[in-house]
Design an enzyme around this catalytic site. Sequence first.
Site, PDB file in Angstrom:
ATOM      1  CG  ASP A  63      -1.583   1.013   1.574  1.00  0.00           C
ATOM      2  OD1 ASP A  63      -2.148   1.610   0.602  1.00  0.00           O
ATOM      3  OD2 ASP A  63      -1.191   1.421   3.151  1.00  0.00           O
ATOM      4  CG  ASP A  65      -1.843   7.660   1.224  1.00  0.00           C
ATOM      5  OD1 ASP A  65      -0.418   8.561   0.599  1.00  0.00           O
ATOM      6  OD2 ASP A  65      -2.713   7.863  -0.401  1.00  0.00           O
TER       7      ASP A  65
HETATM    8  P1  TMP Z   1      -3.748   4.132   0.275  1.00  0.00           P
HETATM    9  O1  TMP Z   1      -4.363   2.795  -0.298  1.00  0.00           O
HETATM   10  O2  TMP Z   1      -2.302   4.728  -0.355  1.00  0.00           O
HETATM   11  O3  TMP Z   1      -3.358   4.169   1.919  1.00  0.00           O
HETATM   12  O4  TMP Z   1      -4.681   5.475  -0.365  1.00  0.00           O
HETATM   13  C1  TMP Z   1      -6.095   5.755   0.484  1.00  0.00           C
HETATM   14  C2  TMP Z   1      -5.851   6.500   1.873  1.00  0.00           C
HETATM   15  O5  TMP Z   1      -5.772   7.721   1.388  1.00  0.00           O
HETATM   16  C3  TMP Z   1      -6.818   5.630   3.116  1.00  0.00           C
HETATM   17  O6  TMP Z   1      -5.892   5.889   4.423  1.00  0.00           O
HETATM   18  C4  TMP Z   1      -7.292   7.895   3.312  1.00  0.00           C
HETATM   19  C5  TMP Z   1      -6.406   8.464   2.310  1.00  0.00           C
HETATM   20  N1  TMP Z   1      -7.587   9.162   1.628  1.00  0.00           N
HETATM   21  C6  TMP Z   1      -7.061  10.544   2.608  1.00  0.00           C
HETATM   22  O7  TMP Z   1      -6.241  11.359   3.160  1.00  0.00           O
HETATM   23  N2  TMP Z   1      -8.510  11.936   2.435  1.00  0.00           N
HETATM   24  C7  TMP Z   1      -9.596  11.840   1.259  1.00  0.00           C
HETATM   25  O8  TMP Z   1      -9.323  12.616   1.238  1.00  0.00           O
HETATM   26  C8  TMP Z   1      -9.197  10.824   0.644  1.00  0.00           C
HETATM   27  C9  TMP Z   1     -10.244   9.880  -0.677  1.00  0.00           C
HETATM   28  C10 TMP Z   1      -8.473   9.604   0.704  1.00  0.00           C
HETATM   29 MG    MG Z   2      -2.635   3.153   3.395  1.00  0.00          MG
END
Ligand code: TMP
Ligand code: MG
Length: 321
Positions: A63, A65
């Site tokens: 993953d 974030d």
């Molecule tokens: P990931 O799959 O790379 O972890 O990315 C998804 C993450 O993004 C999830 O944990 C929630 C976050 N997110 C935000 O921080 N801001 C937003 O506006 C959205 C839609 C998701």
């Molecule tokens: Mg994540």
Amino acid sequence: MIQQIPWIYTPVRTALAIWHQLIKNEIPELSKHSVLMKERSRVEETIYNMQRAGPGSLQVISDFDMTLTRFAYKGRRVPTTHNILDNRLLIDEQCMKKIKELLNKYYPIEIDARLTIEEKLPLMVEWWTKVHELLIEQKIKKDMLAQAVRESRSMLREGYKVFFDLLSDLQVPLLIFSAGIGDVLEEVIRQNQVFHPNVNIISNYMDFDHAGVLQAFKGQLIHTFNKREGALSHAAHLTELKERPNVLLLGDSLGDLTMADGASNVQNILTIGFLNDQVEERKELYVNSFDIVLVKDETLEIPNAILKNILKTQVRWSKRI
Ligand code: TMP
Ligand code: MG
């Protein structure tokens, strides 16, 4: 096990015990307080199996974030790929405010241990859809993205260079599977000089018109809890991965556990979960779901130690160590 069989002659037993000690996969980092494991012996056995199979059998699925990026730095949250766009270069104040309100409303739902994934699903679709619509309204310009990333507080976890470079050196494919924004994610790893040829990305990509203005998002929406569908639909394109039956998976959400569902013929899988937030509420759930849980660990120290162990013989020849 053999050592316990009584009829085996004592010197043979001793020799076997010494041999077992020699081949045992000792990873001292796994003894840290921040590392939780339901079954350490299974973890060590899986790592040993992966090490024996060698780098040619390994693939890493991660993953992005809050897994490859830090969760917080000096007491402040580090922005996700969506939040990197919170920049006056790209969006106006009104939109920034709305995106922040949505984050404050939906993020607690995303990590709420009392809700099931089924209950969270429609709410996640709602969150992503609303944010993407707001971003499209802002007519974001492609050529401003790099500057927005440079100006952001985005940060990869400590040890990221060893992680990316080691996998690249040994030609182990790294699939980054993110519900974030692909264009921003690419820019983050490019600016950190680790966008190597072994990296593949599945994410939400922006669709720009001929003038470089955001007009839509490409393909099927990926949010935290539909990675399984994404994994299955992209599996066909990632043919190289079919020949790699050992998977190291890294994530920070329970939804990330489905990222390997597109991989066929999996023989050994080791899952590592970063538990960044709501630790006490989610600890039990995480320990029951991931093989290794890293509690409030902002580094890639443990994945790197495991990778070095799996790739042991080859790492010795690599210039990275
Ligand atoms: P990931 O799959 O790379 O972890 O990315 C998804 C993450 O993004 C999830 O944990 C929630 C976050 N997110 C935000 O921080 N801001 C937003 O506006 C959205 C839609 C998701
Ligand atoms: Mg994540």
